[in-house]
Design a protein around this motif. Structure first.
Motif, PDB file in Angstrom:
ATOM      1  N   SER A  61       0.833  -1.205   0.000  1.00  0.00           N
ATOM      2  CA  SER A  61       0.000   0.000   0.000  1.00  0.00           C
ATOM      3  C   SER A  61       0.866   1.252   0.000  1.00  0.00           C
ATOM      4  CB  SER A  61      -0.937   0.010   1.213  1.00  0.00           C
ATOM      5  OG  SER A  61      -0.203   0.000   2.434  1.00  0.00           O
ATOM      6  N   GLY A  62       2.031   1.176   0.646  1.00  0.00           N
ATOM      7  CA  GLY A  62       2.945   2.313   0.622  1.00  0.00           C
ATOM      8  C   GLY A  62       3.508   2.559  -0.760  1.00  0.00           C
ATOM      9  N   VAL A  63       3.896   1.493  -1.441  1.00  0.00           N
ATOM     10  CA  VAL A  63       4.420   1.623  -2.811  1.00  0.00           C
ATOM     11  C   VAL A  63       3.329   2.134  -3.738  1.00  0.00           C
ATOM     12  CG1 VAL A  63       5.428   0.377  -4.757  1.00  0.00           C
ATOM     13  CG2 VAL A  63       6.100  -0.204  -2.414  1.00  0.00           C
ATOM     14  N   SER A  64       2.119   1.599  -3.584  1.00  0.00           N
ATOM     15  CA  SER A  64       1.006   2.039  -4.414  1.00  0.00           C
ATOM     16  C   SER A  64       0.704   3.520  -4.197  1.00  0.00           C
ATOM     17  CB  SER A  64      -0.240   1.200  -4.093  1.00  0.00           C
ATOM     18  OG  SER A  64      -1.359   1.639  -4.836  1.00  0.00           O
ATOM     19  N   GLY A  65       0.688   3.939  -2.922  1.00  0.00           N
ATOM     20  CA  GLY A  65       0.441   5.347  -2.630  1.00  0.00           C
ATOM     21  C   GLY A  65       1.481   6.247  -3.252  1.00  0.00           C
ATOM     22  N   LEU A  66       2.760   5.863  -3.163  1.00  0.00           N
ATOM     23  CA  LEU A  66       3.838   6.655  -3.761  1.00  0.00           C
ATOM     24  C   LEU A  66       3.667   6.750  -5.276  1.00  0.00           C
ATOM     25  CD1 LEU A  66       6.522   8.160  -3.556  1.00  0.00           C
ATOM     26  CD2 LEU A  66       7.692   5.940  -3.660  1.00  0.00           C
ATOM     27  N   CYS A  67       3.275   5.647  -5.898  1.00  0.00           N
ATOM     28  CA  CYS A  67       3.073   5.656  -7.357  1.00  0.00           C
ATOM     29  C   CYS A  67       1.932   6.585  -7.748  1.00  0.00           C
ATOM     30  CB  CYS A  67       2.792   4.235  -7.850  1.00  0.00           C
ATOM     31  SG  CYS A  67       4.210   3.122  -7.704  1.00  0.00           S
ATOM     32  N   HIS A  68       0.879   6.620  -6.952  1.00  0.00           N
ATOM     33  CA  HIS A  68      -0.230   7.532  -7.237  1.00  0.00           C
ATOM     34  C   HIS A  68       0.197   8.987  -7.040  1.00  0.00           C
ATOM     35  CE1 HIS A  68      -3.749   5.108  -8.202  1.00  0.00           C
ATOM     36  NE2 HIS A  68      -3.328   4.213  -7.324  1.00  0.00           N
ATOM     37  N   VAL A  69       1.074   9.232  -6.071  1.00  0.00           N
ATOM     38  CA  VAL A  69       1.617  10.583  -5.888  1.00  0.00           C
ATOM     39  C   VAL A  69       2.390  11.009  -7.138  1.00  0.00           C
ATOM     40  CG1 VAL A  69       3.288  11.964  -4.589  1.00  0.00           C
ATOM     41  CG2 VAL A  69       1.711  10.466  -3.368  1.00  0.00           C
ATOM     42  N   LEU A  70       3.232  10.112  -7.649  1.00  0.00           N
ATOM     43  CA  LEU A  70       4.033  10.422  -8.832  1.00  0.00           C
ATOM     44  C   LEU A  70       3.159  10.622 -10.071  1.00  0.00           C
ATOM     45  CD1 LEU A  70       7.000   7.921  -8.285  1.00  0.00           C
ATOM     46  CD2 LEU A  70       6.959  10.390  -7.857  1.00  0.00           C
ATOM     47  N   GLN A  71       2.013   9.945 -10.119  1.00  0.00           N
ATOM     48  CA  GLN A  71       1.085  10.101 -11.241  1.00  0.00           C
ATOM     49  C   GLN A  71       0.141  11.290 -11.049  1.00  0.00           C
ATOM     50  OE1 GLN A  71       0.836   8.405 -14.165  1.00  0.00           O
ATOM     51  NE2 GLN A  71       2.628   7.148 -13.678  1.00  0.00           N
ATOM     52  N   ARG A  72       0.313  12.024  -9.931  1.00  0.00           N
ATOM     53  CA  ARG A  72      -0.520  13.187  -9.601  1.00  0.00           C
ATOM     54  C   ARG A  72      -1.991  12.816  -9.473  1.00  0.00           C
ATOM     55  NH1 ARG A  72       2.229  18.005 -13.340  1.00  0.00           N
ATOM     56  NH2 ARG A  72       4.334  17.780 -12.468  1.00  0.00           N
ATOM     57  N   ASN A  73      -2.228  11.690  -8.816  1.00  0.00           N
ATOM     58  CA  ASN A  73      -3.591  11.222  -8.586  1.00  0.00           C
ATOM     59  C   ASN A  73      -4.071  11.501  -7.167  1.00  0.00           C
ATOM     60  OD1 ASN A  73      -3.586  10.138 -11.166  1.00  0.00           O
ATOM     61  ND2 ASN A  73      -3.066   8.078 -10.509  1.00  0.00           N
ATOM     62  N   VAL A  74      -3.329  12.335  -6.401  1.00  0.00           N
ATOM     63  CA  VAL A  74      -3.653  12.560  -4.987  1.00  0.00           C
ATOM     64  C   VAL A  74      -4.110  13.990  -4.762  1.00  0.00           C
ATOM     65  CG1 VAL A  74      -2.764  12.548  -2.620  1.00  0.00           C
ATOM     66  CG2 VAL A  74      -1.994  10.802  -4.253  1.00  0.00           C
ATOM     67  N   ASP A  75      -5.247  14.119  -4.088  1.00  0.00           N
ATOM     68  CA  ASP A  75      -5.749  15.426  -3.664  1.00  0.00           C
ATOM     69  C   ASP A  75      -5.296  15.629  -2.214  1.00  0.00           C
ATOM     70  OD1 ASP A  75      -8.394  16.779  -2.154  1.00  0.00           O
ATOM     71  OD2 ASP A  75      -7.725  17.793  -3.967  1.00  0.00           O
ATOM     72  N   TRP A  76      -4.313  16.493  -2.001  1.00  0.00           N
ATOM     73  CA  TRP A  76      -3.680  16.607  -0.696  1.00  0.00           C
ATOM     74  C   TRP A  76      -4.601  17.159   0.400  1.00  0.00           C
ATOM     75  CZ3 TRP A  76       0.083  13.549   0.096  1.00  0.00           C
ATOM     76  CH2 TRP A  76       0.941  13.199  -0.959  1.00  0.00           C
ATOM     77  N   PRO A  77      -5.427  18.161   0.129  1.00  0.00           N
ATOM     78  CA  PRO A  77      -6.358  18.594   1.187  1.00  0.00           C
ATOM     79  C   PRO A  77      -7.289  17.472   1.641  1.00  0.00           C
ATOM     80  CG  PRO A  77      -6.188  20.278  -0.502  1.00  0.00           C
ATOM     81  CD  PRO A  77      -5.479  19.069  -1.033  1.00  0.00           C
ATOM     82  N   LEU A  78      -7.765  16.664   0.695  1.00  0.00           N
ATOM     83  CA  LEU A  78      -8.613  15.535   1.056  1.00  0.00           C
ATOM     84  C   LEU A  78      -7.818  14.490   1.834  1.00  0.00           C
ATOM     85  CD1 LEU A  78     -11.427  14.198   0.754  1.00  0.00           C
ATOM     86  CD2 LEU A  78     -10.517  13.052  -1.277  1.00  0.00           C
ATOM     87  N   PHE A  79      -6.588  14.247   1.415  1.00  0.00           N
ATOM     88  CA  PHE A  79      -5.706  13.311   2.116  1.00  0.00           C
ATOM     89  C   PHE A  79      -5.562  13.722   3.584  1.00  0.00           C
ATOM     90  CE2 PHE A  79      -1.479  12.346   3.724  1.00  0.00           C
ATOM     91  CZ  PHE A  79      -1.321  10.996   3.441  1.00  0.00           C
ATOM     92  N   ALA A  80      -5.336  15.021   3.805  1.00  0.00           N
ATOM     93  CA  ALA A  80      -5.171  15.520   5.175  1.00  0.00           C
ATOM     94  C   ALA A  80      -6.435  15.344   6.000  1.00  0.00           C
ATOM     95  CB  ALA A  80      -4.766  16.991   5.139  1.00  0.00           C
TER      96      ALA A  80
END
Length: 261
Positions: A61-80
């Motif tokens: 799950s950590g590797v997957s999350g990092l890959c989604h970050v690199l693909q710009r698939n993460v909304d950081w305010p929602l993540f927080a």
């Protein structure tokens, strides 16, 4: 002196880890479902399959999350907004599981997931997904973390499914939930670490881990390239499949091929 790698023994677990993580990274759920089902097909006892899956998922799950970050698939305010309630919910779920029969939460969760899955399939061809500020994110994260710990899974199906039902862009919902999942899974695993120990890292766990790490970037890449409507329908279908699998498992628990969800 070189250490020989038992590729023949690793091969089936490499395949299982690859397939399970490919689905999980691309659709935001189902690593546990796929890996548990396939491990039991190979003859693993349900408890062993569940322990192995939980251990491996804390890393993939950590590797997957990092890959989604690199693909710009993460909304950081929602993540927080998700992360702290999710961790607290996970800790509460561990406490609940140690004091109350956590199986009573499963039927409710399965009905909820099936309803969300049907709604997403109905909605996909009718209304485009439009990003807006999501509601009830904190409580949603807490419930997802709680169910993930107490019911043996639920973070991806519950949180991703709800965000999509609210109208969030599919790739951003999947990527954000995947990125947050690492922290939830590690929290839950840490709480159970006394029971698992290093013994959980068997040939099976090693193979699942390697296969999952290879598949994670491919799944994250696919998320941003599948049409939103099709992605929505795929998530809905996975939710319904998980629910049906869970209900059959609850009805026929003694059958080895159908472990509890």
């Amino acid at each position: 002196m070189s250490l020989a790698i038992p590729w023949a023994e690793l091969a089936p677990f490499l395949f299982i880890g690859f397939v399970a993580q490919l689905v999980d990274s691309a659709l935001g759920m189902a690593f546990g479902l796929v890996s548990n089902a396939m491990l039991t097909l190979l003859g693993f006892p349900p408890a062993t399959a569940a322990a192995t899956t939980r251990t491996v998922e804390s890393f993939t799950s950590g590797v997957s999350g990092l890959c989604h970050v690199l693909q710009r698939n993460v909304d950081w305010p929602l993540f927080a907004r998700l992360i702290i309630p999710g961790i607290l919910g996970g800790l509460a779920g561990v406490w609940f599981l140690s004091t109350v029969d956590g199986h009573i939460t499963r039927p409710v969760m399965l009905v909820y997931m099936a309803a969300i899955g049907v709604y997403l399939i109905w909605r996909a061809p009718r209304r485009p997904q439009t990003f807006r500020r999501m509601r009830f994110v904190g409580p949603l994260g807490a419930v997802g973390g709680f169910l993930d710990a107490s019911a043996g899974g639920g973070w991806g199906p519950v949180v991703t499914g709800n965000l999509l039902a609210q109208g969030m862009t599919p790739r951003m919902a999947i990527g954000t939930v995947n990125a947050a999942e690492f922290f939830i899974t590690v929290t839950v695993l840490s709480a159970f670490i006394g029971a698992l120990g290093l013994a959980a890292f068997t040939i099976a766990a090693s193979g699942l881990l390697i296969g999952g790490i290879v598949a994670a970037p491919i799944g994250a890449w696919l998320t941003g390239r599948i049409a939103p409507k099709r992605l929505l329908m795929l998530v809905g279908a996975i939710l319904i499949a998980i629910s049906l699998y869970g209900f059959v498992a609850l009805m026929f628990e003694p059958v080895p091929i159908l472990p509890r969800l």
